[in-house]
Design a protein around this motif. Structure first.
Motif, short mmCIF file in Angstrom:
data_model
loop_
_atom_site.label_atom_id
_atom_site.label_comp_id
_atom_site.label_asym_id
_atom_site.label_seq_id
_atom_site.Cartn_x
_atom_site.Cartn_y
_atom_site.Cartn_z
N PHE A 1 0.84 -1.19 0.00
CA PHE A 1 0.00 0.00 0.00
C PHE A 1 0.88 1.25 0.00
O PHE A 1 0.55 2.25 -0.63
N VAL A 2 2.00 1.19 0.69
CA VAL A 2 2.96 2.29 0.74
C VAL A 2 4.27 1.79 0.16
O VAL A 2 4.79 0.76 0.58
N PRO B 1 5.06 8.45 2.98
CA PRO B 1 4.00 9.37 2.55
C PRO B 1 4.23 10.78 3.08
O PRO B 1 4.73 10.97 4.19
N PHE C 1 -5.45 7.16 6.84
CA PHE C 1 -6.24 6.69 5.71
C PHE C 1 -7.27 5.67 6.18
O PHE C 1 -8.46 5.76 5.85
N SER D 1 -6.60 12.74 -4.49
CA SER D 1 -5.53 11.99 -3.83
C SER D 1 -6.09 10.77 -3.11
O SER D 1 -5.42 9.73 -3.03
N GLU E 1 -6.70 8.17 -5.82
CA GLU E 1 -5.46 7.54 -6.26
C GLU E 1 -4.97 6.48 -5.29
O GLU E 1 -4.27 5.55 -5.68
N ARG E 2 -5.35 6.61 -4.02
CA ARG E 2 -4.90 5.65 -3.01
C ARG E 2 -5.84 4.46 -2.84
O ARG E 2 -5.49 3.49 -2.19
N SER F 1 -4.67 -1.11 -1.27
CA SER F 1 -5.33 -0.50 -0.11
C SER F 1 -6.38 -1.45 0.47
O SER F 1 -6.57 -1.49 1.69
#
Length: 125
Positions: free
Chosen positions: A32-33, A37, A45, A79, A82-83, A88
């Protein structure tokens, strides 16, 4: 009104389980990352998504508002969009599973250590 108060206390109890979870490590494992960030960290999130799911309105702007409230800044709905990816989803599932397992384990330990449970051979939870 009492039901809302009880729901809020149960929700804050549930959120307390998130304090001990390794968000950054789980986010990296689930991809996810990929790098550090700048604004939206994995914990914020996830909590923003949960608050939006429990509240009214399921739009990207609502998710952005809840995440922005977590970080005391504004977040663009683009944003957030996009995540929201397959990674995610895996991060969300993994973190919620960890929280539930941790919560169940603490309840089981509490039952095991109370004097009441020692009077019974087997206690099912």
């Amino acid at each position: 009104m009492k039901a809302i108060g009880k729901l809020c206390s149960e929700f804050s109890d549930f959120l307390s389980a998130f304090d001990k979870l390794p968000f950054d490590e789980t986010a990296r494992q689930t991809r996810f990352v990929k790098r550090k960030p700048k604004k939206i960290i994995p914990r914020n999130f996830l909590l923003g998504l949960i608050q939006t799911a429990l509240g009214h309105g399921k739009a990207l702007s609502n998710i952005a508002i809840h995440i922005g409230a977590q970080i005391d800044d504004t977040v663009a709905k683009q944003s957030v969009h996009e995540r929201i990816t397959n990674e995610s989803l895996v991060f969300l599932e993994t973190t919620l599973l960890q929280a539930l397992l941790q919560r169940c384990e603490s309840k089981r330990e509490w039952i095991k250590n109370t004097a009441l449970a020692q009077h019974f051979r087997r206690v099912l939870v």
